[in-house]
Design an enzyme around this catalytic site. Structure first.
Site, PDB file in Angstrom:
ATOM      1  N   LYS A 127       0.837  -1.285   0.034  1.00  0.00           N
ATOM      2  CA  LYS A 127      -0.159  -0.007  -0.041  1.00  0.00           C
ATOM      3  C   LYS A 127       0.544   1.259  -0.003  1.00  0.00           C
ATOM      4  O   LYS A 127       0.653   2.103  -0.862  1.00  0.00           O
ATOM      5  CB  LYS A 127      -0.788   0.146   1.253  1.00  0.00           C
ATOM      6  CG  LYS A 127      -1.999  -0.883   1.162  1.00  0.00           C
ATOM      7  CD  LYS A 127      -3.258  -0.878   2.110  1.00  0.00           C
ATOM      8  CE  LYS A 127      -4.263  -2.054   1.425  1.00  0.00           C
ATOM      9  NZ  LYS A 127      -4.873  -2.721   2.563  1.00  0.00           N
TER      10      LYS A 127
ATOM     11  N   LYS B 194      -4.124 -10.835  -9.895  1.00  0.00           N
ATOM     12  CA  LYS B 194      -5.166 -11.093  -8.649  1.00  0.00           C
ATOM     13  C   LYS B 194      -6.336 -10.151  -8.979  1.00  0.00           C
ATOM     14  O   LYS B 194      -6.083  -9.193  -8.978  1.00  0.00           O
ATOM     15  CB  LYS B 194      -4.447 -10.799  -7.424  1.00  0.00           C
ATOM     16  CG  LYS B 194      -5.316 -10.930  -6.242  1.00  0.00           C
ATOM     17  CD  LYS B 194      -4.615 -10.466  -4.890  1.00  0.00           C
ATOM     18  CE  LYS B 194      -5.551 -10.553  -3.777  1.00  0.00           C
ATOM     19  NZ  LYS B 194      -6.340  -9.688  -3.328  1.00  0.00           N
TER      20      LYS B 194
ATOM     21  N   LYS C 163     -10.449  -4.914  -5.620  1.00  0.00           N
ATOM     22  CA  LYS C 163     -10.982  -3.697  -5.742  1.00  0.00           C
ATOM     23  C   LYS C 163      -9.598  -2.662  -6.253  1.00  0.00           C
ATOM     24  O   LYS C 163      -9.714  -1.737  -7.017  1.00  0.00           O
ATOM     25  CB  LYS C 163     -11.336  -3.371  -4.612  1.00  0.00           C
ATOM     26  CG  LYS C 163     -12.718  -3.828  -4.418  1.00  0.00           C
ATOM     27  CD  LYS C 163     -13.382  -3.774  -3.006  1.00  0.00           C
ATOM     28  CE  LYS C 163     -13.294  -5.156  -2.534  1.00  0.00           C
ATOM     29  NZ  LYS C 163     -13.402  -5.548  -1.296  1.00  0.00           N
TER      30      LYS C 163
HETATM   31  P1  ADP Z   1      -9.628  -6.609  -2.352  1.00  0.00           P
HETATM   32  O1  ADP Z   1      -8.357  -7.217  -2.734  1.00  0.00           O
HETATM   33  O2  ADP Z   1     -10.538  -6.474  -3.588  1.00  0.00           O
HETATM   34  O3  ADP Z   1      -9.728  -5.397  -1.437  1.00  0.00           O
HETATM   35  P2  ADP Z   1     -10.177  -7.630   0.306  1.00  0.00           P
HETATM   36  O4  ADP Z   1      -8.740  -7.428   0.576  1.00  0.00           O
HETATM   37  O5  ADP Z   1     -11.192  -6.858   0.676  1.00  0.00           O
HETATM   38  O6  ADP Z   1     -10.318  -7.615  -1.175  1.00  0.00           O
HETATM   39  O7  ADP Z   1     -10.398  -9.179   0.485  1.00  0.00           O
HETATM   40  C1  ADP Z   1     -11.538  -9.875   1.157  1.00  0.00           C
HETATM   41  C2  ADP Z   1     -11.176 -11.270   1.378  1.00  0.00           C
HETATM   42  O8  ADP Z   1     -11.149 -11.833  -0.117  1.00  0.00           O
HETATM   43  C3  ADP Z   1      -9.980 -11.740   1.648  1.00  0.00           C
HETATM   44  O9  ADP Z   1     -10.020 -13.012   2.592  1.00  0.00           O
HETATM   45  C4  ADP Z   1      -9.132 -12.119   0.645  1.00  0.00           C
HETATM   46  O10 ADP Z   1      -7.910 -12.906   0.793  1.00  0.00           O
HETATM   47  C5  ADP Z   1     -10.104 -12.541  -0.398  1.00  0.00           C
HETATM   48  N1  ADP Z   1      -9.794 -12.343  -1.837  1.00  0.00           N
HETATM   49  C6  ADP Z   1      -9.815 -11.031  -2.357  1.00  0.00           C
HETATM   50  N2  ADP Z   1      -9.358 -10.953  -3.637  1.00  0.00           N
HETATM   51  C7  ADP Z   1      -9.106 -12.423  -3.970  1.00  0.00           C
HETATM   52  C8  ADP Z   1      -8.664 -13.089  -5.000  1.00  0.00           C
HETATM   53  N3  ADP Z   1      -8.230 -12.433  -6.077  1.00  0.00           N
HETATM   54  N4  ADP Z   1      -8.642 -14.535  -4.934  1.00  0.00           N
HETATM   55  C9  ADP Z   1      -8.945 -15.062  -3.771  1.00  0.00           C
HETATM   56  N5  ADP Z   1      -9.140 -14.483  -2.376  1.00  0.00           N
HETATM   57  C10 ADP Z   1      -9.301 -13.168  -2.673  1.00  0.00           C
END
Ligand code: ADP
Ligand code: TRP
Length: 322
Positions: free
Chosen positions: A111, A190, A193
């Site tokens: 970040k 990956k 958001k």
């Molecule tokens: P983002 O990366 O979209 O901000 P978050 O960090 O809010 O997503 O993730 C929420 C949950 O979803 C976490 O447990 C994270 O490990 C899982 N997650 C998010 N993106 C993925 C992905 N592309 N593949 C597998 N798990 C994911």
């Protein structure tokens, strides 16, 4: 009995990565084991600074979870901030957390590398997450691979506390399903958001179709055989949303040559739309019954508080704060 716990930040619309990486495994575990799931609204404060948006997103996550099949009778489902004991435990744990442990956390480094000017909360975020996990004597924490390091930090802190003040905390295990550890987004990276490459689950039909049709592909002609078909983003996503036989059939056709990427993406859209049709219906029903959703969260917080108070008391006693 084994206790499963996980949290999700109210940071935006649910996408396929969140659903397959975290929500679906969590819901399935909730059918077999005692489970605690919460909406991590305190965590969202490290990067979201709009109160209305936090309030709205929190409700959206609750709707998403319940629409996707979370059983509110079997699962303790609550808002993190409804159990403020977690912030007290965060302080206690922070006094045992080496700075170096937090400095090594990838999510913090990623970040700040992206130019986000970090606040103390963002740096200390893994300690709050450790408190979330330890406060409920959690045994297993289902998460996507990006969160594994935070569960390891939690283990380190718990072991240190137990050594210093006597056996107090349960040492948790992360649970990561290999097949959905990293769900790819429309650009093949990956899905996240923060990368703008998501495919939403409850979005507008046209918008979802557009995103799926926009998945980045190479420039090989349809006739050309593609021995690397299993690496194709649309095939990987199709394996998640379509019956195995359908996904295998498309993979074989892509491998043999003769299948155009447009047809593949169209099939992906149709299967994706279809696979969430009953969840969409359930979500519409829930939207017209928000009182029920509120009540689920209130009941969940009540049950979570009872456990949290016990564990907090135990940890305060261990370190002489009683
Ligand atoms: P983002 O990366 O979209 O901000 P978050 O960090 O809010 O997503 O993730 C929420 C949950 O979803 C976490 O447990 C994270 O490990 C899982 N997650 C998010 N993106 C993925 C992905 N592309 N593949 C597998 N798990 C994911
Ligand atoms: N940090 C997690 C995420 O961004 C959310 C979270 C907060 C969490 N507390 C947790 C996940 C405790 C598992 C356990 O996705």
């Amino acid at each position: 009995m084994m206790r499963v716990l996980s949290g999700i930040q109210p940071s935006g619309a649910l996408h396929l990565g969140n659903y397959f990486g975290m929500m679906k495994p969590a819901i399935e575990l909730g059918e077999k084991y005692e489970s605690f799931y919460f909406i991590a609204n305190y965590h969202s404060m490290t990067s979201l600074f709009d109160a209305d948006q936090r309030r709205n997103n929190t409700m959206e996550v609750a709707l998403d979870f319940l629409a996707c099949g979370l059983d509110s009778q079997k699962t303790v489902f609550f808002r993190q901030s409804e159990v403020p004991e977690v912030t007290e435990l965060t302080w206690i744990l922070s006094t045992l957390t080496p700075m170096g442990l937090l400095e090594r956390c990838h999510s913090y480094k990623d970040k700040t590398a992206k130019g986000i000017s970090p606040n103390h909360g963002l740096f200390a975020y893994p300690v709050l997450m450790a408190a979330d996990i330890l406060l409920y004597d959690s045994n297993v924490v289902p998460v996507g691979r990006d969160q594994k390091q935070h569960v390891e930090v939690t283990r380190d802190i718990a072991v240190k506390f137990n050594e210093m003040y006597g056996q107090t905390f349960v040492i948790p295990e992360p649970l990561i399903r290999d097949e959905v550890a990293v769900v790819p987004g429309t650009d093949g990276q990956k899905m996240s958001k923060s990368y703008g490459n998501t495919i939403e689950i409850f979005g507008d039909e046209k918008a979802i179709r557009k995103k799926i049709m926009g998945i980045v592909m190479d420039s090989r002609s349809p006739a050309e055989p593609k021995p690397d078909a299993n690496q194709n983003t649309a095939i990987q996503l199709l394996k998640l949303v379509a019956p195995v036989s359908v996904a295998n059939d498309f993979e074989n056709r892509l491998q043999a040559g003769g299948l155009g990427y447009g047809d593949l993406k169209k099939a992906l859209f149709e299967n994706c739309w279809e696979s969430f049709s009953s969840a969409r219906k359930r979500r519409e029903e829930l939207v017209s019954n928000l009182d029920f959703v509120h009540q689920v969260l209130v009941n969940g917080a009540e049950k979570a508080s009872a456990v949290a108070q016990d564990v907090l008391r135990r940890s305060k006693r261990a370190c002489g704060l009683d």
